[in-house]
Scaffold this motif. Structure first.
Motif, PDB file in Angstrom:
ATOM      1  N   ASP A 188       0.361  -1.103   0.082  1.00  0.00           N
ATOM      2  CA  ASP A 188       0.301   0.389   0.144  1.00  0.00           C
ATOM      3  C   ASP A 188       1.007   1.208  -0.054  1.00  0.00           C
ATOM      4  N   GLY A 189       2.421   1.427  -0.705  1.00  0.00           N
ATOM      5  CA  GLY A 189       3.209   2.112  -0.542  1.00  0.00           C
ATOM      6  C   GLY A 189       3.896   1.559  -0.405  1.00  0.00           C
ATOM      7  N   PRO A 190       4.996   2.943  -0.275  1.00  0.00           N
ATOM      8  CA  PRO A 190       6.840   2.498   0.154  1.00  0.00           C
ATOM      9  C   PRO A 190       6.728   1.925   1.018  1.00  0.00           C
ATOM     10  N   ASP A 191       7.932   2.072   1.580  1.00  0.00           N
ATOM     11  CA  ASP A 191       8.867   1.481   3.048  1.00  0.00           C
ATOM     12  C   ASP A 191       8.047   1.153   3.580  1.00  0.00           C
ATOM     13  N   GLY A 192       7.679  -0.175   3.229  1.00  0.00           N
ATOM     14  CA  GLY A 192       6.806  -1.413   3.675  1.00  0.00           C
ATOM     15  C   GLY A 192       5.264  -1.013   4.028  1.00  0.00           C
ATOM     16  N   ALA A 193       4.602  -0.279   3.326  1.00  0.00           N
ATOM     17  CA  ALA A 193       3.710  -0.144   3.676  1.00  0.00           C
ATOM     18  C   ALA A 193       2.526  -1.242   3.333  1.00  0.00           C
ATOM     19  N   HIS A 194       1.203  -1.700   4.293  1.00  0.00           N
ATOM     20  CA  HIS A 194       1.239  -2.710   3.413  1.00  0.00           C
ATOM     21  C   HIS A 194      -0.916  -1.915   3.843  1.00  0.00           C
ATOM     22  N   ARG A 195      -2.069  -3.215   3.337  1.00  0.00           N
ATOM     23  CA  ARG A 195      -2.789  -2.772   3.435  1.00  0.00           C
ATOM     24  C   ARG A 195      -3.989  -4.280   3.828  1.00  0.00           C
ATOM     25  N   LEU A 196      -4.875  -4.317   4.538  1.00  0.00           N
ATOM     26  CA  LEU A 196      -6.011  -5.875   4.770  1.00  0.00           C
ATOM     27  C   LEU A 196      -7.346  -4.717   4.994  1.00  0.00           C
ATOM     28  N   ASP A 197      -7.956  -5.383   4.456  1.00  0.00           N
ATOM     29  CA  ASP A 197      -9.263  -4.961   3.732  1.00  0.00           C
ATOM     30  C   ASP A 197      -9.450  -6.104   4.227  1.00  0.00           C
ATOM     31  N   ASP A 255     -14.583  -7.037   5.515  1.00  0.00           N
ATOM     32  CA  ASP A 255     -15.804  -6.328   5.574  1.00  0.00           C
ATOM     33  C   ASP A 255     -16.014  -5.205   6.159  1.00  0.00           C
ATOM     34  N   GLY A 256     -15.809  -4.279   5.309  1.00  0.00           N
ATOM     35  CA  GLY A 256     -16.187  -2.158   5.931  1.00  0.00           C
ATOM     36  C   GLY A 256     -15.062  -2.208   6.680  1.00  0.00           C
ATOM     37  N   VAL A 257     -13.987  -2.634   6.993  1.00  0.00           N
ATOM     38  CA  VAL A 257     -12.854  -2.316   7.895  1.00  0.00           C
ATOM     39  C   VAL A 257     -11.694  -2.267   6.945  1.00  0.00           C
ATOM     40  N   THR A 258     -10.572  -1.409   7.361  1.00  0.00           N
ATOM     41  CA  THR A 258      -9.260  -1.950   6.438  1.00  0.00           C
ATOM     42  C   THR A 258      -8.708  -1.395   7.717  1.00  0.00           C
ATOM     43  N   TYR A 259      -7.008  -2.167   7.709  1.00  0.00           N
ATOM     44  CA  TYR A 259      -6.064  -1.796   8.821  1.00  0.00           C
ATOM     45  C   TYR A 259      -4.735  -1.912   7.423  1.00  0.00           C
ATOM     46  N   ARG A 260      -4.349  -0.766   8.200  1.00  0.00           N
ATOM     47  CA  ARG A 260      -3.005  -0.142   7.155  1.00  0.00           C
ATOM     48  C   ARG A 260      -1.577  -0.198   8.476  1.00  0.00           C
ATOM     49  N   PHE A 261      -0.514  -0.384   7.909  1.00  0.00           N
ATOM     50  CA  PHE A 261       0.432  -0.768   9.171  1.00  0.00           C
ATOM     51  C   PHE A 261       1.809  -1.061   7.953  1.00  0.00           C
ATOM     52  N   THR A 262       3.014  -0.544   8.756  1.00  0.00           N
ATOM     53  CA  THR A 262       4.290  -1.182   8.077  1.00  0.00           C
ATOM     54  C   THR A 262       4.715  -2.325   8.457  1.00  0.00           C
ATOM     55  N   ALA A 263       4.796  -3.214   7.609  1.00  0.00           N
ATOM     56  CA  ALA A 263       5.962  -3.953   8.034  1.00  0.00           C
ATOM     57  C   ALA A 263       7.452  -5.020   7.092  1.00  0.00           C
ATOM     58  N   THR A 264       8.510  -5.343   7.827  1.00  0.00           N
ATOM     59  CA  THR A 264       9.472  -5.774   7.535  1.00  0.00           C
ATOM     60  C   THR A 264       8.888  -6.762   7.244  1.00  0.00           C
ATOM     61  N   PRO A 288       3.582  -2.219  15.809  1.00  0.00           N
ATOM     62  CA  PRO A 288       2.639  -1.986  15.964  1.00  0.00           C
ATOM     63  C   PRO A 288       1.807  -0.493  15.954  1.00  0.00           C
ATOM     64  N   ALA A 289       2.973   0.329  16.418  1.00  0.00           N
ATOM     65  CA  ALA A 289       2.846   1.945  16.057  1.00  0.00           C
ATOM     66  C   ALA A 289       2.231   2.527  15.341  1.00  0.00           C
ATOM     67  N   SER A 290       2.604   1.881  14.260  1.00  0.00           N
ATOM     68  CA  SER A 290       1.884   2.264  12.729  1.00  0.00           C
ATOM     69  C   SER A 290       0.492   1.258  12.399  1.00  0.00           C
ATOM     70  N   VAL A 291       0.189   0.570  12.635  1.00  0.00           N
ATOM     71  CA  VAL A 291      -1.516   0.165  12.625  1.00  0.00           C
ATOM     72  C   VAL A 291      -2.569   1.351  12.885  1.00  0.00           C
ATOM     73  N   ARG A 292      -2.931   1.043  11.695  1.00  0.00           N
ATOM     74  CA  ARG A 292      -4.686   2.146  11.493  1.00  0.00           C
ATOM     75  C   ARG A 292      -5.621   1.439  11.336  1.00  0.00           C
ATOM     76  N   ARG A 293      -6.609   1.684  12.145  1.00  0.00           N
ATOM     77  CA  ARG A 293      -7.960   1.061  11.657  1.00  0.00           C
ATOM     78  C   ARG A 293      -8.711   2.026  11.001  1.00  0.00           C
ATOM     79  N   THR A 294      -9.224   1.846  10.267  1.00  0.00           N
ATOM     80  CA  THR A 294     -10.849   2.844  10.013  1.00  0.00           C
ATOM     81  C   THR A 294     -11.469   2.127   9.085  1.00  0.00           C
TER      82      THR A 294
END
Length: 805
Positions: free
Chosen positions: A233-242, A244-253, A264-270
């Motif tokens: 989901d972008g550069p520098d290890g950004a990822h996304r998990l979609d 049902d109606g909720v999306t998680y975005r985070f960075t990971a190696t 853990p600090a990068s996790v966003r839930r929308t």
């Protein structure tokens, strides 16, 4: 007499000063004459008689009288006395720190709401405060007339507990009194006290951190087990998990073995705001591990009737994580630096044992792969504080005398009943236990002694086995003398009083990480024989001996089977509630300068993010590759040898190995938990008493003893830590692992085996999937192979085609 005591209440400043009889007699006489003071039984006294009374109190060596003011206006009289010498001596066994108290509140000309609450609050603070003019009591004692309902309510509001009713005084001054006490803790927790947070670790900030850690781990480990696949989901290890109606975005190696390290600090839930908020607008939601499991429901496929159990284990894991962080942040639990300092400065056997147990209690992660790893269903909050390994508390085992005809005692070949109990119980304990049996009309020779965890006694023995206790098949003979500290496996205890003595492992009927943590008496019968066989094999193997590899034998076991649960048609968990075993301590095996740590410590990070493994490498002064090679020689090399030479497999995760260190470098490893978790994977000849551990599987599954339990269960996590800390790149890490395997092959050219640990791929065995499938019993312990769940195959990080240099 003390100086004036001052405190602030809701109504203003309250001061407490010594009574001056000549000055205060008239004021107090007016208060006593008021009908509201009838229970003092002094309403008929003259001013002079009140002066004489106050003077007598002030002159008495064990009594004092005090005048209380609110914003300078006199509003109460209080008396304090030593109940060990005054008034209560016939009816109260005074404890050190007890302080008796009487209180008379002035009848106001105009009733003032909250006055008596403010006065009682101030008086209790005065009695319990140390210094600053307070009396410094540990406990306040009062004896109001049982008919005085108003003061009874006020006392209750201040935290007083009625002990019993007693008769005091004589003649006209006789009364039936409610003898009551309040400790500092009682008052603090009361409605008039400051209040106590009964669970401070459940503060929002601590819990948010726990949620983020567990969500990051859930995303990483369930991705590793291929239950879902986040997308870039972008550069520098950004990822996304979609979902049902909720999306998680985070960075990971991402690392070898499909190992993810999620920040853990990068996790966003929308989530979408819905119709009201407008199409496409995303709303930030709290990061919540329980909600994540609910949102993953269709993917996880936890059986409906077991989902709540899994969520409860997850909730307990969150609570313990918050509590661990609280203790780390306030310095109760040592940081990585503190752990290393304690190891370095340990100068004798006692301090070496203490530093070992300090590391044991500092572990912040229950298991590196399992998400719900600190379930402990059955523990209350007070149980958690008393018995959880990370609390580092000490306990005394409860001992039962179990009728011999219903009980077995199995011993190692070099043990006898007399030497076993003579070693584990002192002369005083054995004499006391025998005397207590005889006092109940029992012959001590008819009984064996069985230790039980104090939780097990409270919750199981005295309830579930009440009939056995009542008929004398189980006789409680008292707590033992030695203090023990719970280990990470929670039901195993380390002897802190005599560290050279055996560990004790007891049944503990709580639900934890997919199992009820009992011990089977049937399994225990063969445990010492299995341990003897494994220990003899290890000791007789030149390769293992040169590597310093050893086992901590389980040298004795005891189990009770006289209960009705052993006579039901089908096996049940209640058959695993009364058994114990004794395991050798590693302390007697240490040479001068050597230290002990649980291998789980290599995967530990403290609250500040410092990794124990990284700190060891740097403290050793060795190049990282040399340090890792020493560790692999002590850990991986012997396990490879046992598998390839003897078809012998252990359960070699972090809790099951004790590492011996010298100057921060691993010099050898000691394996434990042999009886329940060792397996012979082929057809080699075994003694009949050891046959239980045979589990014949094909060569590919044999290899999983290294691939799954070592590579995937331990080394992928360690590699991720060392890579993240810039200590050692993962390609060099796995090259050293490959080199260890190749060195074993080169040093054993005559060894013929079809087990290929350098194969290109291996079956991906999934641990969390086991727990999700059955949260009550992950695997059938009698046929673990058939219980496994696979998710295809994984690339072997030491496959021949991928190794360079």
């Amino acid at each position: 007499m003390s100086a004036t005591y001052r405190t602030t209440t809701r109504l203003g400043e309250v001061t407490v000063e010594p009574v001056v009889p000549a000055r205060d007699a008239g004021l107090v006489q007016a208060w006593l004459a008021h009908p509201s003071a009838s229970y003092w039984q002094m309403g008929g006294l003259t001013v002079e008689e009140v002066r004489e009374y106050l003077a007598a109190v002030q002159d008495h060596p064990h009594q004092d009288a005090w005048l209380g003011r609110l914003d300078g206006e006199p509003v109460f009289l209080t008396e304090t006395y030593d109940p060990a010498h005054v008034l209560l001596t016939p009816v109260h066994d005074a404890q050190p720190g007890d302080l008796g108290m009487h209180l008379l509140v002035a009848p106001p000309d105009t009733p003032r709401h909250g006055l008596t609450d403010a006065v009682m609050t101030a008086v209790m603070r005065f009695c319990l405060t140390e210094g600053d003019g307070g009396r410094g009591a540990a406990r306040v004692v009062v004896e109001p007339d049982v008919g005085n309902r108003r003061i009874a309510a006020k006392n209750a509001a201040a935290g007083f507990r009625v002990l019993r009713e007693v008769d005091l005084g004589r003649g006209a001054h006789a009364k039936r009194a409610a003898l009551s006490v309040a400790t500092r803790a009682d008052f603090t927790a009361s409605p008039l006290g400051a209040g106590v947070d009964p669970a401070p670790h459940l503060a929002p900030g601590l819990m948010e951190h726990a949620h983020r850690h567990l969500v990051a781990k859930t995303l990483a480990e369930l991705t590793h087990e291929r239950l879902f696949a986040p997308v870039p989901d972008g550069p520098d290890g950004a990822h996304r998990l979609d979902l049902d109606g909720v999306t998680y975005r985070f960075t990971a190696t991402r690392h070898a073995l499909e190992h993810w390290v999620v920040d853990p600090a990068s996790v966003r839930r929308t989530a979408s705001a819905g119709a009201r908020g407008g199409v496409g607008r995303q709303v930030e939601l709290p990061v919540d591990a329980l909600e994540l499991v609910a949102e993953l429901g269709p993917l996880l496929q936890v059986p409906d009737d077991l989902l709540a159990v899994y969520l409860e284990e997850l909730s307990s894991t969150l609570a313990s994580a918050a509590a661990k962080r609280e203790r780390e942040l306030d310095g109760t639990t040592a940081s990585v630096r503190g752990l290393l300092d304690a190891m370095r400065t340990a100068s004798d056997a006692g301090s070496v044992a203490a530093s070992f147990q300090q590391v044991e209690a500092a572990m912040s992660e229950g298991h590196p792969s399992f998400v719900a790893n600190n379930g402990r269903i059955g523990f209350s909050l007070s149980d958690y504080r008393a018995y959880a390994p990370e609390r580092g508390q000490r306990l005394r085992l409860h001992w039962l005398a179990a009728r011999r005809e219903h009980t077995h005692l199995a011993l190692a070949a070099d043990g006898t009943e007399a030497t076993h109990y003579g070693t584990e119980l002192s002369d005083a304990e054995r004499t006391a236990f025998a005397d207590r049996l005889a006092a109940r009309g029992h012959d001590p020779a008819d009984y064996l002694y069985l230790p039980v965890h104090p939780w097990q006694w409270d919750h199981r023995v005295a309830v579930t086995f009440a009939a056995d206790v009542a008929r004398g098949d189980l006789v409680p003979v008292g707590p033992g003398a030695d203090e023990y500290q719970p280990q990470q496996s929670i039901r195993t205890m380390f002897n802190r009083t005599r560290p050279e003595r055996h560990y004790v492992k007891t049944a503990l009927a709580i639900q934890n990480m997919g199992f009820l943590r009992g011990l089977s008496p049937a399994y225990m019968r063969a445990t010492p024989a299995i341990n003897d066989w494994v220990a003899d094999l290890v000791a007789g193997d030149d390769t293992l001996r040169r590597a310093g590899f050893g086992v901590l034998r389980e040298v004795a076991s005891v189990g009770y089977t006289g209960d009705v649960y052993h006579r039901t048609p089908r096996p049940n968990p209640h058959r695993k509630m009364l058994a114990a075993l004794w395991r050798e301590s590693p302390l007697p095996r240490l040479a001068p300068g050597e230290r002990l740590v649980t291998m789980a410590s290599l995967l530990h990070r403290d609250a500040g993010g410092a990794a124990f493994a990284t700190a060891l490498v740097r403290a050793s002064g060795l190049p990282p590759e040399q340090w890792l090679t020493a560790y692999l020689d002590a850990y991986l090399y012997p396990l490879v040898h046992c598998l390839l030479s003897h078809e012998l497999a252990f359960m070699p995760h972090g809790e099951n190995l004790i590492l011996v260190l010298r100057d921060g470098v691993v010099v050898r490893a000691l394996m434990k938990d042999i009886g329940e978790e060792v397996a012979v994977l082929g057809h080699r000849t075994l003694p009949q008493t050891v046959e239980r551990i045979r589990a014949v599987v094909d060569d590919d599954e044999k290899a999983l003893a290294i691939f799954t339990d070592v590579f995937d269960g331990v080394l992928r996590h360690l590699s991720g830590i060392l890579a993240a800390d810039g200590v050692l790149a993962e390609d060099r890490f796995w090259a050293l692992v490959a080199g260890t395997i190749d060195r074993h092959a080169a040093e054993h050219p005559d060894l013929r085996t079809r087990i290929d640990l350098r194969a290109e791929r291996f079956a991906h065995s999934c641990l969390n999937r086991l727990q999700l499938r059955n949260t009550l019993q992950m695997v059938d312990l009698t046929n673990q192979s058939e219980s496994l769940i696979y998710a295809g195959e994984m690339d072997n990080p030491v496959r021949r085609v991928s190794i360079r240099g």
